[in-house]
Scaffold this motif. Sequence first.
Motif, short mmCIF file in Angstrom:
data_model
loop_
_atom_site.label_atom_id
_atom_site.label_comp_id
_atom_site.label_asym_id
_atom_site.label_seq_id
_atom_site.Cartn_x
_atom_site.Cartn_y
_atom_site.Cartn_z
N UNK B 87 0.81 -1.23 0.00
CA UNK B 87 0.00 0.00 0.00
C UNK B 87 0.85 1.27 0.00
N UNK B 88 2.16 1.13 0.21
CA UNK B 88 3.05 2.27 0.12
C UNK B 88 3.47 2.55 -1.33
N UNK B 89 3.10 1.66 -2.22
CA UNK B 89 3.43 1.86 -3.64
C UNK B 89 2.77 3.15 -4.11
N UNK B 90 3.55 4.02 -4.70
CA UNK B 90 3.04 5.33 -5.11
C UNK B 90 4.12 6.08 -5.85
N UNK B 91 3.79 7.30 -6.26
CA UNK B 91 4.74 8.21 -6.90
C UNK B 91 5.10 9.27 -5.86
N UNK B 92 6.36 9.31 -5.46
CA UNK B 92 6.82 10.24 -4.44
C UNK B 92 7.58 11.38 -5.11
N UNK B 93 7.19 12.60 -4.79
CA UNK B 93 7.77 13.76 -5.43
C UNK B 93 8.25 14.73 -4.35
N UNK B 94 9.45 15.24 -4.54
CA UNK B 94 9.93 16.27 -3.62
C UNK B 94 9.90 17.62 -4.31
N UNK B 95 9.88 18.65 -3.53
CA UNK B 95 10.03 20.01 -4.06
C UNK B 95 10.89 20.80 -3.10
N UNK B 96 11.38 21.93 -3.58
CA UNK B 96 12.27 22.73 -2.77
C UNK B 96 12.02 24.20 -3.01
N UNK B 97 12.23 24.96 -1.97
CA UNK B 97 12.18 26.42 -2.10
C UNK B 97 13.31 27.00 -1.28
N UNK B 98 13.72 28.20 -1.65
CA UNK B 98 14.80 28.84 -0.93
C UNK B 98 14.53 30.32 -0.77
N UNK B 99 15.46 31.01 -0.18
CA UNK B 99 15.25 32.43 0.08
C UNK B 99 15.19 33.24 -1.21
N UNK B 100 15.79 32.71 -2.27
CA UNK B 100 15.77 33.43 -3.55
C UNK B 100 14.79 32.80 -4.53
N UNK B 101 14.15 31.70 -4.12
CA UNK B 101 13.15 31.06 -4.97
C UNK B 101 11.82 31.11 -4.24
N UNK B 102 11.04 32.10 -4.52
CA UNK B 102 9.80 32.30 -3.76
C UNK B 102 8.67 31.46 -4.32
N UNK B 103 8.98 30.22 -4.56
CA UNK B 103 7.99 29.26 -5.03
C UNK B 103 8.59 27.88 -4.79
N UNK B 104 7.89 26.84 -5.22
CA UNK B 104 8.41 25.49 -5.08
C UNK B 104 8.79 24.94 -6.46
N UNK B 105 9.96 24.36 -6.52
CA UNK B 105 10.41 23.68 -7.72
C UNK B 105 10.43 22.18 -7.43
N UNK B 106 9.84 21.43 -8.35
CA UNK B 106 9.64 20.00 -8.10
C UNK B 106 10.72 19.15 -8.76
N UNK B 107 10.99 18.03 -8.11
CA UNK B 107 11.83 17.02 -8.71
C UNK B 107 11.04 16.19 -9.70
N UNK B 108 11.71 15.26 -10.38
CA UNK B 108 11.04 14.44 -11.40
C UNK B 108 10.22 13.29 -10.83
N UNK B 109 10.32 13.06 -9.53
CA UNK B 109 9.52 12.00 -8.91
C UNK B 109 10.23 10.66 -8.85
N UNK B 110 9.79 9.84 -7.91
CA UNK B 110 10.29 8.48 -7.75
C UNK B 110 9.10 7.55 -7.65
N UNK B 111 9.08 6.58 -8.55
CA UNK B 111 7.99 5.62 -8.51
C UNK B 111 8.41 4.43 -7.68
N UNK B 112 7.67 4.15 -6.64
CA UNK B 112 7.96 3.03 -5.74
C UNK B 112 6.93 1.94 -5.93
N UNK B 113 7.42 0.73 -6.14
CA UNK B 113 6.55 -0.44 -6.23
C UNK B 113 7.01 -1.44 -5.18
N UNK B 114 6.12 -1.76 -4.27
CA UNK B 114 6.44 -2.72 -3.21
C UNK B 114 5.70 -4.03 -3.51
N UNK B 115 6.48 -5.09 -3.65
CA UNK B 115 5.88 -6.38 -4.00
C UNK B 115 5.54 -7.21 -2.77
#
Lengths: 113, 115
Positions: B87-115
């Motif tokens: 049930x943890x199988x999913x698409x996990x995505x991170x994002x980041x923001x900084x003091x000079x980036x006043x928004x969130x920039x996303x990573x490409x994602x990680x697809x997790x499949x647990x058998x």
Amino acid sequence: GENVEQHPSTLSVQEGDSAVIKCTYSDSASNYFPWYKQELGKGPQLIIDIRSNVGEKKDQRIAVTLNKTAKHFSLHITETQPEDSAVYFCAASPDNYGQNFVFGPGTRLSVLP
Amino acid sequence: GAVVSQHPSWVICKSGTSVKIECRSLDFQATTMFWYRQFPKQSLMLMATSNEGSKATYEQGVEKDKFLINHASLTLSTLTVTSAHPEDSSFYICSASGTTQETQYFGPGTRLLVL
């Protein structure tokens, strides 16, 4: 808390036509509204954003309009191309530093050749 | 523009094992990183927010002992899914923001499949 609605959930347009996606938000304190494009199997990509001190922003074929009184903002894509096909997410945030995003449910746009 | 990377892009593991996902900001200092989970045809669901050098803040309903987040530097955050189950199988995505980036920039994602 903030609630963001997005319409339509799916949208099909002919290549070259315009596409409009609308989002409404509930919290009048929200003042930053980004739009993201997500292609299949990829992470969301920021395509345009707007802050509450302006009513419209344009970047080539993409524009965003904001109506703070009515609490809604819209994404406009003109001269659509097949590569515009993706899921588009709007978001609302009450701060200016990229925190506390509330996302809409997404709109799946299909541009038919 | 700001670039965020994730590794691995996909992972398959057996039930009961732990999986670590890395998120890096490549060209800016990310004071805050976010971890999202996305199920098919659904929106992004925020799991937790982490500030560099501090403990992560988890959203309601997210088990902090199951999803361990570390943000040890201004360019790296990790998410460890402990004792993964199907049930943890999913698409996990991170994002980041900084003091000079006043928004969130996303990573490409990680697809997790647990058998």
